[in-house]
Scaffold this motif. Sequence first.
Motif, PDB file in Angstrom:
ATOM      1  N   MET A   1     -11.939 -24.935 -22.992  1.00  0.00           N
ATOM      2  CA  MET A   1     -11.280 -23.805 -22.466  1.00  0.00           C
ATOM      3  C   MET A   1      -9.740 -23.849 -22.788  1.00  0.00           C
ATOM      4  O   MET A   1      -9.075 -24.864 -22.506  1.00  0.00           O
ATOM      5  CB  MET A   1     -11.622 -23.292 -21.095  1.00  0.00           C
ATOM      6  CG  MET A   1     -10.844 -22.083 -20.875  1.00  0.00           C
ATOM      7  SD  MET A   1     -11.378 -21.428 -19.254  1.00  0.00           S
ATOM      8  CE  MET A   1     -12.910 -20.942 -19.421  1.00  0.00           C
ATOM      9  N   GLN A   2      -9.191 -22.848 -23.472  1.00  0.00           N
ATOM     10  CA  GLN A   2      -7.724 -22.954 -23.907  1.00  0.00           C
ATOM     11  C   GLN A   2      -7.004 -22.737 -22.564  1.00  0.00           C
ATOM     12  O   GLN A   2      -7.243 -21.825 -21.757  1.00  0.00           O
ATOM     13  CB  GLN A   2      -7.507 -21.977 -24.894  1.00  0.00           C
ATOM     14  CG  GLN A   2      -5.955 -21.981 -25.461  1.00  0.00           C
ATOM     15  CD  GLN A   2      -5.717 -20.608 -26.536  1.00  0.00           C
ATOM     16  OE1 GLN A   2      -6.449 -20.028 -26.547  1.00  0.00           O
ATOM     17  NE2 GLN A   2      -4.827 -21.138 -27.475  1.00  0.00           N
ATOM     18  N   ASN A   3      -5.709 -23.678 -22.540  1.00  0.00           N
ATOM     19  CA  ASN A   3      -4.820 -23.119 -21.475  1.00  0.00           C
ATOM     20  C   ASN A   3      -3.659 -22.508 -21.954  1.00  0.00           C
ATOM     21  O   ASN A   3      -3.659 -22.367 -22.873  1.00  0.00           O
ATOM     22  CB  ASN A   3      -4.080 -24.732 -20.982  1.00  0.00           C
ATOM     23  CG  ASN A   3      -5.090 -25.269 -20.191  1.00  0.00           C
ATOM     24  OD1 ASN A   3      -6.271 -24.984 -19.241  1.00  0.00           O
ATOM     25  ND2 ASN A   3      -5.142 -26.861 -20.084  1.00  0.00           N
ATOM     26  N   LEU A  42       0.897 -16.609 -22.780  1.00  0.00           N
ATOM     27  CA  LEU A  42       0.785 -16.825 -23.919  1.00  0.00           C
ATOM     28  C   LEU A  42       0.029 -18.504 -23.981  1.00  0.00           C
ATOM     29  O   LEU A  42       0.304 -19.205 -23.104  1.00  0.00           O
ATOM     30  CB  LEU A  42       2.100 -17.250 -24.910  1.00  0.00           C
ATOM     31  CG  LEU A  42       2.961 -18.453 -24.712  1.00  0.00           C
ATOM     32  CD1 LEU A  42       4.050 -18.161 -25.867  1.00  0.00           C
ATOM     33  CD2 LEU A  42       3.811 -18.511 -23.288  1.00  0.00           C
ATOM     34  N   PRO A  43      -0.610 -18.705 -25.143  1.00  0.00           N
ATOM     35  CA  PRO A  43      -1.195 -20.019 -25.265  1.00  0.00           C
ATOM     36  C   PRO A  43      -0.184 -21.008 -25.106  1.00  0.00           C
ATOM     37  O   PRO A  43       0.786 -21.062 -25.541  1.00  0.00           O
ATOM     38  CB  PRO A  43      -1.670 -19.946 -26.641  1.00  0.00           C
ATOM     39  CG  PRO A  43      -2.103 -18.477 -26.974  1.00  0.00           C
ATOM     40  CD  PRO A  43      -1.017 -18.005 -26.471  1.00  0.00           C
ATOM     41  N   LEU A  44      -0.800 -22.173 -24.404  1.00  0.00           N
ATOM     42  CA  LEU A  44       0.091 -23.337 -24.180  1.00  0.00           C
ATOM     43  C   LEU A  44       0.880 -23.885 -25.405  1.00  0.00           C
ATOM     44  O   LEU A  44       1.981 -24.168 -25.567  1.00  0.00           O
ATOM     45  CB  LEU A  44      -0.718 -24.564 -23.443  1.00  0.00           C
ATOM     46  CG  LEU A  44      -0.055 -25.689 -23.113  1.00  0.00           C
ATOM     47  CD1 LEU A  44       1.088 -25.557 -22.127  1.00  0.00           C
ATOM     48  CD2 LEU A  44      -0.875 -26.654 -22.652  1.00  0.00           C
ATOM     49  N   GLU A  45       0.173 -24.041 -26.428  1.00  0.00           N
ATOM     50  CA  GLU A  45       0.518 -24.566 -27.693  1.00  0.00           C
ATOM     51  C   GLU A  45       1.893 -23.554 -28.437  1.00  0.00           C
ATOM     52  O   GLU A  45       2.406 -24.088 -29.351  1.00  0.00           O
ATOM     53  CB  GLU A  45      -0.266 -24.998 -28.686  1.00  0.00           C
ATOM     54  CG  GLU A  45      -1.182 -23.679 -29.226  1.00  0.00           C
ATOM     55  CD  GLU A  45      -2.394 -23.405 -28.555  1.00  0.00           C
ATOM     56  OE1 GLU A  45      -3.292 -22.527 -28.924  1.00  0.00           O
ATOM     57  OE2 GLU A  45      -2.402 -23.803 -27.459  1.00  0.00           O
ATOM     58  N   ASP A  46       2.062 -22.383 -28.163  1.00  0.00           N
ATOM     59  CA  ASP A  46       2.760 -21.567 -28.686  1.00  0.00           C
ATOM     60  C   ASP A  46       4.183 -21.664 -27.782  1.00  0.00           C
ATOM     61  O   ASP A  46       4.927 -20.627 -28.135  1.00  0.00           O
ATOM     62  CB  ASP A  46       2.080 -19.957 -28.848  1.00  0.00           C
ATOM     63  CG  ASP A  46       1.100 -20.118 -29.704  1.00  0.00           C
ATOM     64  OD1 ASP A  46       1.079 -21.133 -30.613  1.00  0.00           O
ATOM     65  OD2 ASP A  46       0.229 -19.180 -29.669  1.00  0.00           O
ATOM     66  N   TYR A  47       4.146 -22.069 -26.525  1.00  0.00           N
ATOM     67  CA  TYR A  47       5.461 -22.044 -25.853  1.00  0.00           C
ATOM     68  C   TYR A  47       6.355 -22.836 -26.157  1.00  0.00           C
ATOM     69  O   TYR A  47       6.390 -23.679 -26.476  1.00  0.00           O
ATOM     70  CB  TYR A  47       4.633 -22.356 -24.209  1.00  0.00           C
ATOM     71  CG  TYR A  47       5.897 -22.450 -23.458  1.00  0.00           C
ATOM     72  CD1 TYR A  47       6.636 -21.141 -23.204  1.00  0.00           C
ATOM     73  CD2 TYR A  47       6.436 -23.390 -22.499  1.00  0.00           C
ATOM     74  CE1 TYR A  47       7.598 -21.153 -22.006  1.00  0.00           C
ATOM     75  CE2 TYR A  47       7.193 -23.348 -21.620  1.00  0.00           C
ATOM     76  CZ  TYR A  47       8.043 -22.357 -21.468  1.00  0.00           C
ATOM     77  OH  TYR A  47       9.094 -22.255 -20.452  1.00  0.00           O
ATOM     78  N   ASN A  48       7.562 -21.911 -26.220  1.00  0.00           N
ATOM     79  CA  ASN A  48       8.682 -22.574 -26.522  1.00  0.00           C
ATOM     80  C   ASN A  48       9.922 -22.415 -25.467  1.00  0.00           C
ATOM     81  O   ASN A  48      10.159 -21.162 -25.343  1.00  0.00           O
ATOM     82  CB  ASN A  48       9.489 -22.144 -27.825  1.00  0.00           C
ATOM     83  CG  ASN A  48      10.718 -22.463 -28.386  1.00  0.00           C
ATOM     84  OD1 ASN A  48      11.598 -22.990 -27.733  1.00  0.00           O
ATOM     85  ND2 ASN A  48      10.676 -22.832 -29.617  1.00  0.00           N
ATOM     86  N   GLU A  49      10.171 -23.388 -24.572  1.00  0.00           N
ATOM     87  CA  GLU A  49      10.856 -23.132 -23.336  1.00  0.00           C
ATOM     88  C   GLU A  49      12.419 -22.672 -23.956  1.00  0.00           C
ATOM     89  O   GLU A  49      13.085 -22.145 -23.278  1.00  0.00           O
ATOM     90  CB  GLU A  49      10.808 -24.707 -22.592  1.00  0.00           C
ATOM     91  CG  GLU A  49      11.655 -24.408 -21.369  1.00  0.00           C
ATOM     92  CD  GLU A  49      11.668 -25.698 -20.566  1.00  0.00           C
ATOM     93  OE1 GLU A  49      11.969 -25.668 -19.503  1.00  0.00           O
ATOM     94  OE2 GLU A  49      11.374 -26.771 -21.297  1.00  0.00           O
ATOM     95  N   ASP A  50      13.050 -23.478 -25.125  1.00  0.00           N
ATOM     96  CA  ASP A  50      14.346 -23.144 -25.300  1.00  0.00           C
ATOM     97  C   ASP A  50      14.480 -21.644 -25.619  1.00  0.00           C
ATOM     98  O   ASP A  50      15.290 -20.985 -25.391  1.00  0.00           O
ATOM     99  CB  ASP A  50      14.773 -23.995 -26.454  1.00  0.00           C
ATOM    100  CG  ASP A  50      14.606 -25.657 -25.871  1.00  0.00           C
ATOM    101  OD1 ASP A  50      15.071 -25.768 -24.625  1.00  0.00           O
ATOM    102  OD2 ASP A  50      14.504 -26.509 -26.832  1.00  0.00           O
ATOM    103  N   LYS A  69       4.200 -21.839 -15.015  1.00  0.00           N
ATOM    104  CA  LYS A  69       3.056 -22.809 -14.675  1.00  0.00           C
ATOM    105  C   LYS A  69       1.728 -22.760 -15.833  1.00  0.00           C
ATOM    106  O   LYS A  69       1.707 -21.860 -16.681  1.00  0.00           O
ATOM    107  CB  LYS A  69       2.385 -22.241 -13.373  1.00  0.00           C
ATOM    108  CG  LYS A  69       1.840 -20.986 -13.359  1.00  0.00           C
ATOM    109  CD  LYS A  69       1.252 -20.581 -11.832  1.00  0.00           C
ATOM    110  CE  LYS A  69       2.156 -20.380 -10.956  1.00  0.00           C
ATOM    111  NZ  LYS A  69       1.770 -19.785  -9.743  1.00  0.00           N
ATOM    112  N   THR A  70       0.951 -23.631 -15.687  1.00  0.00           N
ATOM    113  CA  THR A  70      -0.077 -23.797 -16.536  1.00  0.00           C
ATOM    114  C   THR A  70      -1.039 -23.196 -16.035  1.00  0.00           C
ATOM    115  O   THR A  70      -1.563 -23.916 -14.624  1.00  0.00           O
ATOM    116  CB  THR A  70      -0.063 -25.078 -17.305  1.00  0.00           C
ATOM    117  OG1 THR A  70       0.766 -25.638 -18.030  1.00  0.00           O
ATOM    118  CG2 THR A  70      -1.467 -24.915 -18.152  1.00  0.00           C
ATOM    119  N   VAL A  71      -2.214 -22.440 -16.746  1.00  0.00           N
ATOM    120  CA  VAL A  71      -3.344 -21.719 -16.120  1.00  0.00           C
ATOM    121  C   VAL A  71      -4.332 -21.794 -17.153  1.00  0.00           C
ATOM    122  O   VAL A  71      -4.251 -21.800 -18.245  1.00  0.00           O
ATOM    123  CB  VAL A  71      -2.938 -20.054 -15.688  1.00  0.00           C
ATOM    124  CG1 VAL A  71      -2.126 -20.464 -14.497  1.00  0.00           C
ATOM    125  CG2 VAL A  71      -2.745 -19.445 -16.568  1.00  0.00           C
ATOM    126  N   ALA A  72      -5.646 -21.820 -16.592  1.00  0.00           N
ATOM    127  CA  ALA A  72      -6.723 -21.893 -17.536  1.00  0.00           C
ATOM    128  C   ALA A  72      -7.047 -20.404 -18.014  1.00  0.00           C
ATOM    129  O   ALA A  72      -6.610 -19.523 -17.362  1.00  0.00           O
ATOM    130  CB  ALA A  72      -8.051 -22.187 -16.912  1.00  0.00           C
TER     131      ALA A  72
END
Length: 207
Positions: A1-3, A42-50, A69-72
């Motif tokens: 399952m995607q985070n 948004l999907p975890l892999e697409d997150y850009n904190e900067d 935070k990270t969620v399922a």
Amino acid sequence: MQNYILCELECEPHLVEILIAEMGEIGFEGFLENDNGFEAYLPLEDYNEDLLKTLLVNYDVPLNKLNVKTVAQQNWNEQWEQNFEPVLIGNRLRIRAPFHLADPNFAIELIIQPKTSFGTGHHETTSTIMELMLDCDMQGKSIFDYGSGTGILAILAAKLGATNLLANDIDEWASENIYENIALNQSPNIDFIHGDLFAIPSQKFDF
């Protein structure tokens, strides 16, 4: 399952729709407004904190107002439906989603499926304009809804008797969503042009 990344943001009410639009441009896919601001996903892999922090700084939003935070993965539609209540403007207008039952006690009912477009009537900037529109004579008038989002204002104008309606938005999602809402409200006399103000033909409108 995607985070997924869940961003909980506190901000001033007038910034909510602006920040949602801006965050949509940097990849956020889902939003849920609350009393203090909104949540964004948004999907975890697409997150850009900067990118996100730069955006908030540009709008003078303190970074301590952001909680990440990270969620399922969840059923976002189900969660959204549980938190989405109809908007009532006096006893004259009710804005509901397709999953709400109709209420014959209101003279006008709009059905809005917002998805990731903006304009559900919940934000005071939208509801205030709609309240003003209810007291305007729009019978047979021409209307231009600039930055139309879900198309809610153009649809209300159509319900109030306007006959020449043009809606416009720069957002890709809006260009899909507005046609769905036009169909839900049986308002086929609304034309839509995707693009900025330069995409609009030179003409005059009554409103």
